[in-house]
Write a protein that holds these residues in place. Structure first.
Motif, PDB file in Angstrom:
ATOM      1  N   GLN A  96       0.729  -1.353  -0.044  1.00  0.00           N
ATOM      2  CA  GLN A  96       0.156   0.069   0.069  1.00  0.00           C
ATOM      3  C   GLN A  96       0.884   1.207  -0.084  1.00  0.00           C
ATOM      4  O   GLN A  96       0.426   2.288  -0.578  1.00  0.00           O
ATOM      5  N   ALA A  97       2.115   1.400   0.787  1.00  0.00           N
ATOM      6  CA  ALA A  97       2.806   2.386   0.787  1.00  0.00           C
ATOM      7  C   ALA A  97       3.305   2.761  -0.619  1.00  0.00           C
ATOM      8  O   ALA A  97       3.286   4.142  -0.944  1.00  0.00           O
ATOM      9  N   ARG A  98       3.704   1.864  -1.359  1.00  0.00           N
ATOM     10  CA  ARG A  98       4.315   2.219  -2.626  1.00  0.00           C
ATOM     11  C   ARG A  98       3.155   2.728  -3.661  1.00  0.00           C
ATOM     12  O   ARG A  98       3.361   3.590  -4.247  1.00  0.00           O
ATOM     13  N   PHE A  99       1.917   1.991  -3.387  1.00  0.00           N
ATOM     14  CA  PHE A  99       0.759   2.483  -4.239  1.00  0.00           C
ATOM     15  C   PHE A  99       0.486   3.816  -3.840  1.00  0.00           C
ATOM     16  O   PHE A  99       0.250   4.721  -4.847  1.00  0.00           O
ATOM     17  N   ASP A 100       0.453   4.312  -2.688  1.00  0.00           N
ATOM     18  CA  ASP A 100       0.240   5.628  -2.283  1.00  0.00           C
ATOM     19  C   ASP A 100       1.172   6.595  -2.841  1.00  0.00           C
ATOM     20  O   ASP A 100       0.925   7.781  -3.224  1.00  0.00           O
ATOM     21  N   ALA A 101       2.213   6.233  -2.918  1.00  0.00           N
ATOM     22  CA  ALA A 101       3.491   7.206  -3.388  1.00  0.00           C
ATOM     23  C   ALA A 101       3.064   7.319  -4.920  1.00  0.00           C
ATOM     24  O   ALA A 101       3.372   8.420  -5.409  1.00  0.00           O
ATOM     25  N   LEU A 102       2.819   6.109  -5.707  1.00  0.00           N
ATOM     26  CA  LEU A 102       2.420   6.336  -7.104  1.00  0.00           C
ATOM     27  C   LEU A 102       1.111   7.604  -7.230  1.00  0.00           C
ATOM     28  O   LEU A 102       1.373   8.231  -8.119  1.00  0.00           O
ATOM     29  N   LEU A 103       0.354   7.336  -6.357  1.00  0.00           N
ATOM     30  CA  LEU A 103      -0.849   8.137  -6.411  1.00  0.00           C
ATOM     31  C   LEU A 103      -0.360   9.629  -6.186  1.00  0.00           C
ATOM     32  O   LEU A 103      -0.639  10.677  -6.888  1.00  0.00           O
ATOM     33  N   GLY A 104       0.527   9.730  -5.277  1.00  0.00           N
ATOM     34  CA  GLY A 104       1.098  11.145  -4.922  1.00  0.00           C
ATOM     35  C   GLY A 104       1.878  11.901  -5.910  1.00  0.00           C
ATOM     36  O   GLY A 104       1.858  13.192  -6.131  1.00  0.00           O
ATOM     37  N   GLU A 105       2.531  10.949  -6.595  1.00  0.00           N
ATOM     38  CA  GLU A 105       3.628  11.411  -7.602  1.00  0.00           C
ATOM     39  C   GLU A 105       3.168  11.884  -8.957  1.00  0.00           C
ATOM     40  O   GLU A 105       3.436  12.689  -9.635  1.00  0.00           O
TER      41      GLU A 105
END
Length: 406
Positions: free
Chosen positions: A142-151
């Motif tokens: 989930q942390a990596r997916f959240d980072a993708l959303l934020g980027e």
């Protein structure tokens, strides 16, 4: 002239050196891309999706959360794919594709959990037979997916421009025409319900009926009806509402033809908006209809601030009263003429009925899951009869609304 004919003519002119003075915009008429084949393979760890095109596709890729979706935006594309070519598997539990309007199309890959596309490229086929879009996805935390959303610099917003012009709930005696927005449910990438063996798509049924209804309504004195969509394009739920408001509609009618697991249920139903559903069927239908934007890969938007305003809330109460009056007028006009479900006026939290200042109803014309209803829904004579009964209901409602409006 056919496309083939134009291509042959273009080749002839080129051979004769006559294309030098032809403007580029005239010379090039490529038309929509054609997606003619696709395949998917993989497991719950990694999945590859391949789509083949007749020409090189430009594409962009984005992520949407709640639920997790990978959105692939394309230029206008005709999808000539076999029905089972993109059956979901591996990381994805649903795959949809279709038009988004304004010359755009979209593929939406709904994932079982957080994913990342680790490889995305367009590859030329050998022998000049087209191009294939290759997407490789893998499961991530989930942390990596959240980072993708934020980027990503993308909101996916397709909201219509808001109107600053107030819209009267009811027309006055001295007012202009009685304006009605006829909303053909679903469209483009959002096909709506599918009939069983025939695979009839709800979006085509609703549009065909909407066109008949507008024609019938515009024969009435003092009425001006228009379509929110006049072709197979996607409109978000907020867009549909705002189109009606922008055009000063006094009434909004959204048309649907859903499908149920209980294939014996049939008949028309009229819905109005309410925070609490009248029954389980109304609640489940509203939940499905409210998924239209999710299906198309549109991020859910919060309500505009104005909706929370107390004055808007008071207007909504008046609007609801007019909506109920319209629903009753439809039921009265249909009784003994058009088959109705038991308890034909029901209510639930349909997002497409949320305009605070436009009385709105959602009309389920029948159910594509029922063979008898499906036959009627595809029958032009039946559509004409229903349109005429609706026109009677609208005129009755209009007279009441004018009287109430002073």
């Amino acid at each position: 002239m056919s496309r083939t004919g134009r291509l042959l003519l273009g080749a002839s002119l080129l051979a004769g050196g006559l294309l030098l003075n032809v403007p580029a915009a005239v010379a090039a008429e490529p038309g929509p891309l054609l997606a003619f084949a696709a395949r998917i393979a993989g497991d719950d760890a990694r999945t590859r999706v391949v789509v083949e095109f007749d020409r090189k596709p430009e594409f962009s890729l984005h992520y949407v959360a709640d639920p997790v979706r990978v959105v692939v935006d394309l230029p206008e594309t005709a999808f000539g794919l076999k029905a089972d070519s993109l059956e979901p598997r591996g990381l994805f539990d649903a795959i949809r594709y279709g038009g988004m309007g304004a010359g755009n199309s979209r593929i939406v890959l709904s994932a079982k959990g957080p994913v990342a596309v680790t490889h995305a490229e367009v590859v030329a086929e050998e022998g000049g037979k087209g191009y294939r879009l290759v997407l490789d996805a893998e499961r991530v935390d989930q942390a990596r997916f959240d980072a993708l959303l934020g980027e990503q610099q993308w909101t996916g917003s397709v909201a219509a421009a808001k109107t600053d012009r107030p819209v009267a709930v009811a027309p006055t005696r001295e007012g202009g025409p009685f304006i009605i927005a006829i909303d053909a449910g679903h469209g483009g990438i959002d096909t709506g319900a599918l009939a069983g063996e025939t695979k009839t798509e709800e979006k085509h049924v609703t549009l065909a009926f909407a066109k008949d209804l507008v024609e019938a309504l515009n024969k009435g004195a003092g009425i001006e009806a228009f379509l929110t969509r006049d072709k197979d394009v996607f409109l978000s739920l907020p867009q549909r509402v705002q189109i009606a408001r922008n055009k000063g509609a006094h009434l909004f009618i959204s048309l649907h033809a859903d499908a149920l697991r209980q294939k014996d249920i049939r008949g028309a139903t009229v819905y109005t908006i309410s925070d609490k559903a009248s029954d389980h069927l109304a609640a489940s239908l509203a939940a499905r209809e409210n998924l239209s934007d999710e299906i198309a890969g549109v991020p859910l938007q919060s309500e505009p601030a104005e909706v929370a305003d107390i004055l808007i809330d008071l207007t909504r109460r008046e609007t609801q009263a007019f909506s109920v009056n319209m629903a009753r007028a439809v039921v009265t006009s249909f009784e003994g003429q058009i088959n109705l479900i038991n308890n034909p006026h029901r209510f639930a939290g349909f997002r497409v009925l949320q305009a605070p200042d436009v009385p709105s109803i959602l009309l389920e014309l029948g159910f594509l899951s029922n063979k008898e209803d499906e036959k009627l829904l595809l029958d032009p004579e039946w559509r004409k009869k229903v349109s005429e009964r609706l026109a009677v209901a609208v005129q009755r409602y209009r007279e009441q609304a004018i009287a109430s409006g002073g």
